[in-house]
Motif scaffolding. Structure first.
Motif, PDB file in Angstrom:
ATOM      1  N   LYS A 116     -29.593 -42.713   4.399  1.00 26.08           N
ATOM      2  CA  LYS A 116     -29.715 -41.461   5.179  1.00 26.08           C
ATOM      3  C   LYS A 116     -29.387 -41.673   6.658  1.00 26.08           C
ATOM      4  N   LEU A 117     -29.315 -42.932   7.081  1.00 25.59           N
ATOM      5  CA  LEU A 117     -29.155 -43.229   8.508  1.00 25.59           C
ATOM      6  C   LEU A 117     -27.685 -43.159   8.910  1.00 25.59           C
ATOM      7  N   ARG A 118     -27.175 -41.935   9.026  1.00 26.60           N
ATOM      8  CA  ARG A 118     -25.733 -41.714   9.190  1.00 26.60           C
ATOM      9  C   ARG A 118     -25.168 -42.249  10.501  1.00 26.60           C
ATOM     10  N   ASN A 119     -26.027 -42.563  11.472  1.00 25.00           N
ATOM     11  CA  ASN A 119     -25.532 -43.100  12.744  1.00 25.00           C
ATOM     12  C   ASN A 119     -25.523 -44.620  12.792  1.00 25.00           C
ATOM     13  N   LEU A 120     -25.907 -45.240  11.678  1.00 25.02           N
ATOM     14  CA  LEU A 120     -26.042 -46.699  11.663  1.00 25.02           C
ATOM     15  C   LEU A 120     -24.693 -47.399  11.874  1.00 25.02           C
ATOM     16  N   VAL A 121     -24.675 -48.333  12.817  1.00 30.38           N
ATOM     17  CA  VAL A 121     -23.470 -49.107  13.127  1.00 30.38           C
ATOM     18  C   VAL A 121     -23.663 -50.557  12.699  1.00 30.38           C
TER      19      VAL A 121
END
Ligand code: NAG
Ligand code: NAG
Ligand code: NAG
Ligand code: NAG
Ligand code: NAG
Length: 335
Positions: free
Chosen positions: A121-126
């Motif tokens: 769910k952590l769509r901003n994860l880099v």
């Protein structure tokens, strides 16, 4: 009179203290949802000492192991490492930090259980680093939905099952490290088709990967590939070729079998380890034109003279020994 004066002069000081505390308590910047989630994570990790600063009475933007965005004050980084007193599993709540860009849970030997699927769910994860823990189970297919992911590191765990082929759909992946687990099955054919412009570094060593390396991987243009210590068999010549960018190639300790005389060595190659395979043919003379810092072709089925020149004689006999009939310096003379 004198004592009255003293009281008066203290007054501004008390006001100052008073306002100081009012400011501190009212200026909590931390997002209340983020704070709630972090406290649940702390509980799931059995309130380890390393998270002592996670005190509900204080601003979570000031806690250890987390970072807030300076403008939005949302949690963007959660980084916990090197603590064997942290015990438990990654809780589902970790998926409720929607602005997280960095998630690193590293060297936590008592962090066990599966890779929490809500991480997807952590769509901003880099940057996702879950290495050197006690994690088990399979790599969730759903990680492929993390379209901003640049680094995925799951090394040194007890992960089992096959490598999800959907990981090739990560368009920004720069590094994929799944080494030192118990992964089985073949390398996915899709790994010849990473959707990003630049193929990621691929580190899959120390697993139980088997079968043939898909020929589609000839399209893989990574600078670093390590498939060592698996049970891969057959051809691996697809990693060579004039127009490749490969610098570091480690295929050692597999069951690979191909004719080394027939490969074209890319100029970029600086480190080549093929030890303990079934590689045959010979060492092509063009190898003297490479700028090799490391070479190991020992324990194969190579034959013929070691080309003279370049860096070829700067390696000792242990780079060349245990072959069928390699000869010449640093090994014995050719007959
Ligand atoms: C913080 O959030 C602002 C506003 O959304 C954004 O422009 C900025 O890039 C973020 N900074 C970091 C370091 O994520
Ligand atoms: C953590 O794991 C180590 C072994 O890696 C073990 O010796 C230790 O007792 C564990 N600690 C806790 C608190 O479970
Ligand atoms: C690999 O990348 C280099 C540099 O971007 C490019 O010149 C070369 O053609 C690529 N090779 C393959 C096989 O895609
Ligand atoms: C390996 O390839 C070379 C060059 O094509 C060829 O001369 C040689 O016979 C091959 N070796 C084996 C063992 O097949
Ligand atoms: C090459 O590999 C062999 C076999 O693992 C090893 O004994 C030798 O030390 C290695 N050589 C170098 C230079 O690392």
């Amino acid at each position: 009179m004198a004592s009255n004066l003293k009281k008066l002069s203290c007054l501004p000081f008390f006001f100052l203290i008073f306002f100081f505390f009012v400011t501190i308590s009212s200026a909590e910047l931390c997002n209340p949802n983020d704070k709630k989630v972090l406290l649940k994570i702390k509980k799931a990790f059995n309130n380890p000492y390393i998270l002592t600063s996670w005190d509900p009475q204080t601003d979570c933007c000031h806690w250890y192991c987390v970072k807030c965005n300076r403008t939005t004050h949302r949690i963007i980084s959660l980084t916990i490492f090197a603590d064997d007193r942290l015990t438990g599993q990654i809780p589902p709540e970790v998926g409720d930090l929607p602005f997280l860009q960095t998630l690193m849970l590293h060297k936590l030997p008592n962090l066990t259980g599966p890779i929490q699927p809500t991480i997807a769910k952590l769509r901003n994860l880099v940057f996702l680093d879950l290495s050197w823990n006690g994690l088990s189970g399979e790599i969730p297919d759903s990680l492929s939905t993390l379209k901003n992911l640049f680094i995925l590191t799951l090394s040194f765990n007890k992960l089992t099952g096959e490598i999800p082929s959907s990981l090739s759909e990560l368009p920004n992946l720069g590094g994929l490290r799944l080494d030192r687990n118990q992964l089985t099955g073949q390398i996915p054919e899709s790994f010849g088709y990473f959707s990003g412009e630049q193929a990621p570094d691929l580190i899959l060593s120390h697993n139980q990967l088997s079968g043939k390396i898909p020929s589609s991987l000839s399209r893989l243009n990574s600078t670093s590939i390590d498939l060592s210590r698996n049970k891969l068999e057959g051809d691996a010549s697809m990693f060579f070729g004039a127009n490749k960018m490969i610098q570091i190639l480690d295929l050692s300790r597999n069951l690979l079998e191909f004719n080394l005389s027939e490969v074209v060595f890319p100029q970029s190659l600086t480190s080549l380890d093929l030890n303990h395979n079934k590689v045959y043919g010979g060492l092509p003379p063009v190898m003297t034109e490479l700028k090799l810092q490391y070479l190991n072709v020992s324990y194969n089925r190579l034959c013929g003279p070691i080309p003279v020149g370049g860096d070829m004689q700067s390696f000792d006999l242990y780079s060349y020994f245990h072959n069928k009939c390699l000869c010449g310096a640093p090994l014995g003379d050719c007959k």
